[in-house]
Design an enzyme around this catalytic site. Structure first.
Site, PDB file in Angstrom:
ATOM      1  N   GLU A  54       0.869  -1.165   0.000  1.00 38.59           N
ATOM      2  CA  GLU A  54       0.000   0.000   0.000  1.00 38.59           C
ATOM      3  C   GLU A  54       0.914   1.226   0.000  1.00 38.59           C
ATOM      4  O   GLU A  54       1.804   1.318   0.846  1.00 38.59           O
ATOM      5  CB  GLU A  54      -0.883  -0.009   1.254  1.00 38.59           C
ATOM      6  CG  GLU A  54      -1.891   1.115   1.210  1.00 38.59           C
ATOM      7  CD  GLU A  54      -2.803   1.187   2.448  1.00 38.59           C
ATOM      8  OE1 GLU A  54      -2.822   0.226   3.243  1.00 38.59           O
ATOM      9  OE2 GLU A  54      -3.475   2.214   2.582  1.00 38.59           O
ATOM     10  N   ARG A 278       4.939 -12.682   9.801  1.00 34.17           N
ATOM     11  CA  ARG A 278       5.622 -11.409   9.565  1.00 34.17           C
ATOM     12  C   ARG A 278       7.011 -11.451  10.152  1.00 34.17           C
ATOM     13  O   ARG A 278       7.241 -12.089  11.174  1.00 34.17           O
ATOM     14  CB  ARG A 278       4.890 -10.275  10.295  1.00 34.17           C
ATOM     15  CG  ARG A 278       3.530  -9.951   9.824  1.00 34.17           C
ATOM     16  CD  ARG A 278       2.933  -8.872  10.714  1.00 34.17           C
ATOM     17  NE  ARG A 278       3.294  -7.545  10.256  1.00 34.17           N
ATOM     18  CZ  ARG A 278       2.653  -6.903   9.286  1.00 34.17           C
ATOM     19  NH1 ARG A 278       1.625  -7.463   8.691  1.00 34.17           N
ATOM     20  NH2 ARG A 278       3.021  -5.710   8.912  1.00 34.17           N
ATOM     21  N   LYS A 288       4.281   0.584   9.789  1.00 32.18           N
ATOM     22  CA  LYS A 288       4.338   1.907   9.163  1.00 32.18           C
ATOM     23  C   LYS A 288       3.758   2.970  10.078  1.00 32.18           C
ATOM     24  O   LYS A 288       4.238   4.093  10.102  1.00 32.18           O
ATOM     25  CB  LYS A 288       3.572   1.875   7.831  1.00 32.18           C
ATOM     26  CG  LYS A 288       4.436   1.431   6.671  1.00 32.18           C
ATOM     27  CD  LYS A 288       3.680   1.495   5.363  1.00 32.18           C
ATOM     28  CE  LYS A 288       3.064   0.171   5.035  1.00 32.18           C
ATOM     29  NZ  LYS A 288       2.383   0.094   3.755  1.00 32.18           N
TER      30      LYS A 288
HETATM   31  P1  ATP Z   1       2.568  -2.197   8.084  1.00 34.03           P
HETATM   32  O1  ATP Z   1       1.814  -2.872   9.180  1.00 34.03           O
HETATM   33  O2  ATP Z   1       4.005  -1.985   8.395  1.00 34.03           O
HETATM   34  O3  ATP Z   1       1.896  -0.966   7.587  1.00 34.03           O
HETATM   35  P2  ATP Z   1       1.388  -3.572   5.926  1.00 34.03           P
HETATM   36  O4  ATP Z   1       1.215  -5.030   5.908  1.00 34.03           O
HETATM   37  O5  ATP Z   1       0.169  -2.763   6.181  1.00 34.03           O
HETATM   38  O6  ATP Z   1       2.569  -3.228   6.893  1.00 34.03           O
HETATM   39  P3  ATP Z   1       1.583  -3.304   3.111  1.00 34.03           P
HETATM   40  O7  ATP Z   1       2.116  -2.196   2.298  1.00 34.03           O
HETATM   41  O8  ATP Z   1       0.124  -3.563   3.077  1.00 34.03           O
HETATM   42  O9  ATP Z   1       2.034  -3.030   4.608  1.00 34.03           O
HETATM   43  O10 ATP Z   1       2.398  -4.640   2.835  1.00 34.03           O
HETATM   44  C1  ATP Z   1       2.781  -5.103   1.575  1.00 34.03           C
HETATM   45  C2  ATP Z   1       3.173  -6.545   1.704  1.00 34.03           C
HETATM   46  O11 ATP Z   1       4.269  -6.690   2.600  1.00 34.03           O
HETATM   47  C3  ATP Z   1       2.036  -7.380   2.257  1.00 34.03           C
HETATM   48  O12 ATP Z   1       1.960  -8.567   1.518  1.00 34.03           O
HETATM   49  C4  ATP Z   1       2.441  -7.630   3.680  1.00 34.03           C
HETATM   50  O13 ATP Z   1       1.911  -8.827   4.143  1.00 34.03           O
HETATM   51  C5  ATP Z   1       3.964  -7.652   3.580  1.00 34.03           C
HETATM   52  N1  ATP Z   1       4.570  -7.288   4.859  1.00 34.03           N
HETATM   53  C6  ATP Z   1       4.358  -6.166   5.576  1.00 34.03           C
HETATM   54  N2  ATP Z   1       5.052  -6.200   6.729  1.00 34.03           N
HETATM   55  C7  ATP Z   1       5.717  -7.370   6.756  1.00 34.03           C
HETATM   56  C8  ATP Z   1       6.607  -8.003   7.680  1.00 34.03           C
HETATM   57  N3  ATP Z   1       6.955  -7.426   8.839  1.00 34.03           N
HETATM   58  N4  ATP Z   1       7.111  -9.222   7.360  1.00 34.03           N
HETATM   59  C9  ATP Z   1       6.787  -9.810   6.198  1.00 34.03           C
HETATM   60  N5  ATP Z   1       5.955  -9.281   5.289  1.00 34.03           N
HETATM   61  C10 ATP Z   1       5.420  -8.071   5.548  1.00 34.03           C
HETATM   62 MG    MG Z   2      -1.530  -3.071   4.825  1.00 34.85          MG
END
Ligand code: ATP
Ligand code: MG
Length: 582
Positions: A54, A278, A288
């Protein structure tokens, strides 16, 4: 794939390995699942993955794990991997993040086959929503947000049907059209899937598909007044792009039945969702939201503050893409949440930098050492190896004169046991130059050492003598009249506690920021070759650590160096051991 990406097709492990330990079977559960699908001829055996960020912030090392996994799977199976921006939330997303994310993925060494935006599919999603309405599988609800929450029930209590659940198809189509055209106010209506308000999985209790948001979108402008929810957009986008394996993190496990429900009801290509844990790392936070809080509060200088876990920041800190890939490959994928030790990441970093970094001499906390038997005004140019690990890196000439800077910490007036560095009367090697012996210690009125006077052995030029006499200590130095002044920033881990997410001492998580995580040292003395450096050039300051030229604050002729990671401090370890022993 770009040139430096790893094409290593080694099998991956389910269990973490010791650093340096070879990869071994069995294959992890993700690869097992894909192997199984291929054996069954699903999708004709093809593999198509995607990385779906995102664009609401910069990528962090957790994302790097997902990037490495998705792109390497495509490589291993001769498949494809897309980059898709999940841009369904117009109020939080920006073009700046879209650009930075693409740049970071490329820097990691990967290139995508298809580049997509969820917003590319807004019309297709809308048409499919209309199809579900016509099939009696979706309806417009006019309950308020609070009422919807209240009607949903909870884990112990089934939900209740909304009074609007049985609207006619005609009414639903008309209302959906009005939502789309901006004729209804935000919050006045939502589109919901009609599934089961008593379903044990809360995600299946008539989940929201669209909400009204009269917001400007960074790509579609004002074309849309309704935006799809994650659950409605994600699986369909996967399907439209022909994704075969939709790999996401564990929190989406309970969304999988819904993911499959939409696909099945629409009768479109069915990707398979697979969840993994994760990445979590000690001494940092990987969300984030929290990273944004750190930036907004001014506790760090920005998303690229070298103490942040963002890819931007790791780049500025001097991390190599190869070390991040090696770390992600090593930890593998798991089904359970584990916190990995940041020390392991640093291990892979040191391993890579050790092979690739040029050695240079820099004195961070200088005291002057005057060679009293040196011919006044004479300058000697000594040959110093650029990288003892890599003879092909060659040597360079470094000027040596009768006045050099050495580290304050390399001198002890009362030498402890096993101390082989400078001390009165103890012969020490100035790296690749001469043996010297301190004979006089000059101090100021407060007793602080300000200058060391020493003699040298001309026969030891280059760092050894014919008689083979043993000199155990070797220290680095910089010729005083040739030295370049520089600012050096000593970065350490941002937090002082292992898991800042989980401290229950009543303090705010940000209170655990280590105030010593950045120490700025001015007046460091560098060997003259470091006057001309490129931004992001990486070097090892011999015996001190790995450093990188800061790309933001360096000026021509006035470099600023960031400490990437310290060397393993062998003296500190030995000293501890000696103290422990008695
Ligand atoms: P955050 O909680 O940091 O905002 P998010 O999952 O909302 O992370 P996205 O931009 O939606 O962030 O994530 C893009 C991809 O990266 C998704 O497939 C998500 O599952 C993966 N991802 C995000 N954080 C991690 C992590 N700590 N370890 C592994 N994969 C991750
Ligand atoms: Mg997300």
């Amino acid at each position: 794939m770009s040139a430096d990406a790893s094409n290593d097709p080694r099998p991956h492990d389910a269990e973490p390995r010791e650093p340096g330990q070879a990869a071994r079977e069995p294959r992890d559960f993700v690869r097992q699942a894909i192997d199984g699908d291929r054996a069954n001829g699903r999708n004709d055996g093809s593999v198509h993955t995607r990385f779906p960020p995102e664009p609401n912030g910069y990528l962090h090392i957790g994302h790097a794990k997902s990037i490495c996994l998705n792109f390497t799977l495509a490589q291993e199976y001769g498949g494809r991997c897309n980059l898709r921006f999940d841009d369904t939330n117009p109020t939080k997303e920006e073009q700046e993040y879209v650009d930075a994310i693409q740049d970071d993925v490329r820097w990691l060494g990967f290139d995508w086959d298809g580049l997509y935006f969820a917003s590319d599919f807004f019309q297709q999603l809308y048409d499919h929503a209309v199809q579900l309405v016509k099939d009696g599988l979706a309806y417009v609800d006019s309950l308020t947000t609070e009422e919807i929450r209240e009607y949903r029930g909870n884990l112990y209590k089934p939900g209740r049907n909304s009074p609007h659940r049985d609207r006619s198809v005609e009414d639903n189509l008309r209302l959906l059209e009005q939502m789309k055209n901006g004729e209804l106010d935000e919050g006045a209506a939502v589109l919901r899937a009609k599934i089961d308000m008593a379903h044990p999985n809360m995600n299946m209790r008539d989940p929201l598909m669209y909400r009204i948001r009269k917001a400007h979108h960074h790509r579609t402008g004002d074309a849309w007044c309704i935006y799809p929810m994650y659950d409605w957009a994600h699986g369909q986008c996967d399907s439209y792009e022909g994704i075969t394996h939709s790999i996401c993190t564990l929190e989406f496990e309970h969304h999988r039945p819904l993911y499959d429900w939409f696909i099945e009801k629409l009768g479109i290509h069915a990707p398979r969702q697979i969840e993994f844990a994760r990445l979590q790392l000690t001494y940092t936070v990987l969300s984030k939201r929290k990273l944004l809080e750190l930036v907004k509060s001014g506790r760090v200088s920005g998303w690229d503050d070298p103490r942040m876990p963002t890819i931007r920041a790791l780049r500025r800190r001097g991390y190599t893409a190869a070390s991040l890939r090696a770390f992600c490959d090593h930890i593998g994928v798991a089904k359970f949440d584990a916190v990995h030790d940041v020390g392991l990441l640093e291990h892979f970093l040191r391993e890579d930098l050790n092979k690739t970094s040029a050695r240079r001499m820099a004195v961070l906390d200088p005291i002057e050492l005057v060679i009293t038997d040196w011919t006044e005004g004479q300058v000697d140019e000594v040959d110093v190896q650029n990288n003892p690990e890599d003879p092909s890196a060659g040597t360079r000439k470094v000027p040596f004169s009768g006045r050099v800077f050495v580290e304050r910490d390399d001198f002890r007036e009362d030498a402890p046991k096993k101390w082989f560095r400078l001390a009165p009367g103890q012969e020490v090697r100035l790296r690749a130059a001469y043996y010297v012996t301190v004979h006089t210690v000059e101090k100021d009125a407060d007793g602080n050492v300000i200058r060391l006077l020493a003699s040298h052995d001309p026969a030891s030029r280059g760092g050894s003598t014919e008689d083979g006499r043993k000199v155990r200590g070797t220290i680095h130095w910089v010729s005083a009249e040739h030295a370049v002044d520089a600012e050096v920033r000593l970065y350490d881990r941002l937090f002082s506690v292992e898991n800042p997410n989980r401290v229950d001492d009543g303090a705010d998580w940000m209170d655990h920021i280590d105030p010593d995580s950045l120490r700025v040292v001015a007046g460091c003395k560098l060997e003259p070759s470091l006057a001309a450096t490129e931004p992001l050039e990486r070097v090892q300051f011999e015996r001190v650590g790995y450093f990188v030229v800061d790309p933001v604050d360096s000026a021509p002729g006035a470099p600023v160096f960031n400490r990437t990671v310290a060397l393993k401090d062998s003296w500190a370890k030995l000293e501890k051991k000696l103290q422990g022993a008695g």
